[in-house]
Design a protein around this motif. Sequence first.
Motif, PDB file in Angstrom:
ATOM      1  N   ARG A   1       0.813  -1.223   0.000  1.00  0.00           N
ATOM      2  CA  ARG A   1       0.000   0.000   0.000  1.00  0.00           C
ATOM      3  C   ARG A   1       0.844   1.270   0.000  1.00  0.00           C
ATOM      4  O   ARG A   1       0.301   2.369  -0.108  1.00  0.00           O
ATOM      5  CB  ARG A   1      -0.924  -0.011   1.216  1.00  0.00           C
ATOM      6  CG  ARG A   1      -1.890  -1.191   1.215  1.00  0.00           C
ATOM      7  CD  ARG A   1      -2.467  -1.483   2.562  1.00  0.00           C
ATOM      8  NE  ARG A   1      -1.451  -1.995   3.470  1.00  0.00           N
ATOM      9  CZ  ARG A   1      -1.702  -2.527   4.660  1.00  0.00           C
ATOM     10  NH1 ARG A   1      -2.942  -2.610   5.091  1.00  0.00           N
ATOM     11  NH2 ARG A   1      -0.715  -2.962   5.426  1.00  0.00           N
ATOM     12  N   SER A   2       2.175   1.126   0.157  1.00  0.00           N
ATOM     13  CA  SER A   2       3.043   2.312   0.218  1.00  0.00           C
ATOM     14  C   SER A   2       3.122   2.972  -1.161  1.00  0.00           C
ATOM     15  O   SER A   2       2.977   2.300  -2.192  1.00  0.00           O
ATOM     16  CB  SER A   2       4.440   1.913   0.689  1.00  0.00           C
ATOM     17  OG  SER A   2       5.065   1.081  -0.275  1.00  0.00           O
ATOM     18  N   PRO A   3       3.361   4.266  -1.203  1.00  0.00           N
ATOM     19  CA  PRO A   3       3.414   4.974  -2.497  1.00  0.00           C
ATOM     20  C   PRO A   3       4.436   4.378  -3.463  1.00  0.00           C
ATOM     21  O   PRO A   3       4.164   4.281  -4.666  1.00  0.00           O
ATOM     22  CB  PRO A   3       3.794   6.408  -2.101  1.00  0.00           C
ATOM     23  CG  PRO A   3       3.314   6.545  -0.692  1.00  0.00           C
ATOM     24  CD  PRO A   3       3.471   5.193  -0.061  1.00  0.00           C
ATOM     25  N   GLU A   4       5.599   3.961  -2.963  1.00  0.00           N
ATOM     26  CA  GLU A   4       6.612   3.402  -3.863  1.00  0.00           C
ATOM     27  C   GLU A   4       6.124   2.087  -4.463  1.00  0.00           C
ATOM     28  O   GLU A   4       6.319   1.840  -5.660  1.00  0.00           O
ATOM     29  CB  GLU A   4       7.934   3.195  -3.121  1.00  0.00           C
ATOM     30  CG  GLU A   4       9.039   2.781  -4.076  1.00  0.00           C
ATOM     31  CD  GLU A   4      10.406   2.674  -3.419  1.00  0.00           C
ATOM     32  OE1 GLU A   4      10.482   2.611  -2.183  1.00  0.00           O
ATOM     33  OE2 GLU A   4      11.381   2.642  -4.172  1.00  0.00           O
ATOM     34  N   CYS A   5       5.497   1.233  -3.660  1.00  0.00           N
ATOM     35  CA  CYS A   5       4.997  -0.035  -4.184  1.00  0.00           C
ATOM     36  C   CYS A   5       3.847   0.189  -5.158  1.00  0.00           C
ATOM     37  O   CYS A   5       3.735  -0.518  -6.169  1.00  0.00           O
ATOM     38  CB  CYS A   5       4.572  -0.961  -3.040  1.00  0.00           C
ATOM     39  SG  CYS A   5       5.970  -1.696  -2.173  1.00  0.00           S
ATOM     40  N   VAL A   6       3.018   1.163  -4.877  1.00  0.00           N
ATOM     41  CA  VAL A   6       1.913   1.466  -5.805  1.00  0.00           C
ATOM     42  C   VAL A   6       2.479   1.948  -7.140  1.00  0.00           C
ATOM     43  O   VAL A   6       1.995   1.549  -8.205  1.00  0.00           O
ATOM     44  CB  VAL A   6       0.942   2.509  -5.193  1.00  0.00           C
ATOM     45  CG1 VAL A   6      -0.071   2.981  -6.231  1.00  0.00           C
ATOM     46  CG2 VAL A   6       0.227   1.912  -3.975  1.00  0.00           C
ATOM     47  N   ALA A   7       3.544   2.765  -7.073  1.00  0.00           N
ATOM     48  CA  ALA A   7       4.174   3.239  -8.316  1.00  0.00           C
ATOM     49  C   ALA A   7       4.737   2.057  -9.103  1.00  0.00           C
ATOM     50  O   ALA A   7       4.612   1.998 -10.329  1.00  0.00           O
ATOM     51  CB  ALA A   7       5.271   4.247  -7.989  1.00  0.00           C
ATOM     52  N   LEU A   8       5.365   1.101  -8.402  1.00  0.00           N
ATOM     53  CA  LEU A   8       5.889  -0.092  -9.079  1.00  0.00           C
ATOM     54  C   LEU A   8       4.753  -0.926  -9.650  1.00  0.00           C
ATOM     55  O   LEU A   8       4.850  -1.452 -10.767  1.00  0.00           O
ATOM     56  CB  LEU A   8       6.724  -0.926  -8.099  1.00  0.00           C
ATOM     57  CG  LEU A   8       8.048  -0.284  -7.681  1.00  0.00           C
ATOM     58  CD1 LEU A   8       8.655  -1.036  -6.493  1.00  0.00           C
ATOM     59  CD2 LEU A   8       9.025  -0.265  -8.841  1.00  0.00           C
ATOM     60  N   LEU A   9       3.677  -1.045  -8.907  1.00  0.00           N
ATOM     61  CA  LEU A   9       2.515  -1.794  -9.392  1.00  0.00           C
ATOM     62  C   LEU A   9       1.994  -1.195 -10.696  1.00  0.00           C
ATOM     63  O   LEU A   9       1.652  -1.923 -11.638  1.00  0.00           O
ATOM     64  CB  LEU A   9       1.405  -1.795  -8.322  1.00  0.00           C
ATOM     65  CG  LEU A   9       0.082  -2.422  -8.751  1.00  0.00           C
ATOM     66  CD1 LEU A   9       0.255  -3.923  -9.026  1.00  0.00           C
ATOM     67  CD2 LEU A   9      -0.981  -2.194  -7.681  1.00  0.00           C
ATOM     68  N   LYS A  10       1.967   0.119 -10.749  1.00  0.00           N
ATOM     69  CA  LYS A  10       1.453   0.793 -11.955  1.00  0.00           C
ATOM     70  C   LYS A  10       2.276   0.421 -13.191  1.00  0.00           C
ATOM     71  O   LYS A  10       1.754   0.411 -14.303  1.00  0.00           O
ATOM     72  CB  LYS A  10       1.462   2.315 -11.755  1.00  0.00           C
ATOM     73  CG  LYS A  10       0.359   2.809 -10.845  1.00  0.00           C
ATOM     74  CD  LYS A  10       0.448   4.312 -10.718  1.00  0.00           C
ATOM     75  CE  LYS A  10      -0.584   4.856  -9.769  1.00  0.00           C
ATOM     76  NZ  LYS A  10      -0.400   6.305  -9.522  1.00  0.00           N
ATOM     77  N   GLU A  11       3.569   0.134 -12.993  1.00  0.00           N
ATOM     78  CA  GLU A  11       4.428  -0.230 -14.123  1.00  0.00           C
ATOM     79  C   GLU A  11       4.209  -1.666 -14.595  1.00  0.00           C
ATOM     80  O   GLU A  11       4.640  -2.034 -15.685  1.00  0.00           O
ATOM     81  CB  GLU A  11       5.911  -0.103 -13.730  1.00  0.00           C
ATOM     82  CG  GLU A  11       6.376   1.307 -13.486  1.00  0.00           C
ATOM     83  CD  GLU A  11       7.846   1.326 -13.086  1.00  0.00           C
ATOM     84  OE1 GLU A  11       8.586   0.367 -13.374  1.00  0.00           O
ATOM     85  OE2 GLU A  11       8.249   2.312 -12.451  1.00  0.00           O
ATOM     86  N   ALA A  12       3.579  -2.487 -13.745  1.00  0.00           N
ATOM     87  CA  ALA A  12       3.470  -3.923 -14.033  1.00  0.00           C
ATOM     88  C   ALA A  12       2.307  -4.224 -14.972  1.00  0.00           C
ATOM     89  O   ALA A  12       1.267  -3.547 -14.952  1.00  0.00           O
ATOM     90  CB  ALA A  12       3.269  -4.688 -12.727  1.00  0.00           C
ATOM     91  N   ASP A  13       2.505  -5.245 -15.812  1.00  0.00           N
ATOM     92  CA  ASP A  13       1.413  -5.738 -16.648  1.00  0.00           C
ATOM     93  C   ASP A  13       0.671  -6.860 -15.927  1.00  0.00           C
ATOM     94  O   ASP A  13      -0.549  -6.963 -16.008  1.00  0.00           O
ATOM     95  CB  ASP A  13       1.964  -6.286 -17.975  1.00  0.00           C
ATOM     96  CG  ASP A  13       2.664  -5.208 -18.777  1.00  0.00           C
ATOM     97  OD1 ASP A  13       2.108  -4.101 -18.885  1.00  0.00           O
ATOM     98  OD2 ASP A  13       3.765  -5.467 -19.281  1.00  0.00           O
ATOM     99  N   ILE A  14       1.448  -7.713 -15.269  1.00  0.00           N
ATOM    100  CA  ILE A  14       0.901  -8.889 -14.594  1.00  0.00           C
ATOM    101  C   ILE A  14       1.544  -9.000 -13.211  1.00  0.00           C
ATOM    102  O   ILE A  14       2.738  -8.742 -13.072  1.00  0.00           O
ATOM    103  CB  ILE A  14       1.205 -10.173 -15.403  1.00  0.00           C
ATOM    104  CG1 ILE A  14       0.581 -10.092 -16.799  1.00  0.00           C
ATOM    105  CG2 ILE A  14       0.727 -11.416 -14.665  1.00  0.00           C
ATOM    106  CD1 ILE A  14       1.014 -11.219 -17.723  1.00  0.00           C
ATOM    107  N   VAL A  15       0.771  -9.395 -12.214  1.00  0.00           N
ATOM    108  CA  VAL A  15       1.304  -9.608 -10.867  1.00  0.00           C
ATOM    109  C   VAL A  15       1.237 -11.101 -10.548  1.00  0.00           C
ATOM    110  O   VAL A  15       0.168 -11.707 -10.638  1.00  0.00           O
ATOM    111  CB  VAL A  15       0.496  -8.809  -9.815  1.00  0.00           C
ATOM    112  CG1 VAL A  15       0.972  -9.143  -8.402  1.00  0.00           C
ATOM    113  CG2 VAL A  15       0.615  -7.313 -10.085  1.00  0.00           C
ATOM    114  N   VAL A  16       2.389 -11.681 -10.239  1.00  0.00           N
ATOM    115  CA  VAL A  16       2.462 -13.073  -9.791  1.00  0.00           C
ATOM    116  C   VAL A  16       2.935 -13.042  -8.354  1.00  0.00           C
ATOM    117  O   VAL A  16       4.021 -12.548  -8.064  1.00  0.00           O
ATOM    118  CB  VAL A  16       3.450 -13.880 -10.665  1.00  0.00           C
ATOM    119  CG1 VAL A  16       3.529 -15.323 -10.184  1.00  0.00           C
ATOM    120  CG2 VAL A  16       3.045 -13.810 -12.128  1.00  0.00           C
ATOM    121  N   THR A  17       2.133 -13.522  -7.430  1.00  0.00           N
ATOM    122  CA  THR A  17       2.446 -13.322  -6.019  1.00  0.00           C
ATOM    123  C   THR A  17       1.903 -14.439  -5.136  1.00  0.00           C
ATOM    124  O   THR A  17       0.983 -15.152  -5.512  1.00  0.00           O
ATOM    125  CB  THR A  17       1.848 -11.981  -5.533  1.00  0.00           C
ATOM    126  OG1 THR A  17       2.166 -11.801  -4.156  1.00  0.00           O
ATOM    127  CG2 THR A  17       0.348 -11.938  -5.704  1.00  0.00           C
TER     128      THR A  17
END
Length: 78
Positions: A41-57
């Motif tokens: 939920r942190s701003p840096e992680c949200v920014a990284l999420l925005k760059e992603a096409d797919i999330v594998v977690t």
Amino acid sequence: MKDEDGDGAANVTDVELFLKRNKAARTALQGDDKYPGGDFRSPECVALLKEADIVVTNPPFSLFREYVAQLMEYAKKF
Ligand SMILES: C[S@@+](CC[C@H](N)C(=O)[O-])C[C@H]1O[C@@H](n2cnc3c(N)ncnc32)[C@H](O)[C@@H]1O
């Protein structure tokens, strides 16, 4: 991964060596006054999420609803 130690195989030892030799290859994620570094939920992680096409977690299941809601909010495939 390259064969960092030259033993003829690429394995986790090479990953360790790579990280030791390339200090700049890892940087701590920044948190803010609300969330610690690395919190999805942190701003840096949200920014990284925005760059992603797919999330594998393998997500924190205690926060599963909030996590999936965030993936839906940013229209990510997961
Ligand atoms: C189901 S475990 C997966 C563990 C991982 N596969 C591993 O091998 O280390 C969920 C992980 O999410 C992390 N986690 C918990 N709350 C989190 C949050 N708010 N943001 C990001 N990660 C979180 C936990 O520390 C844990 O490592």
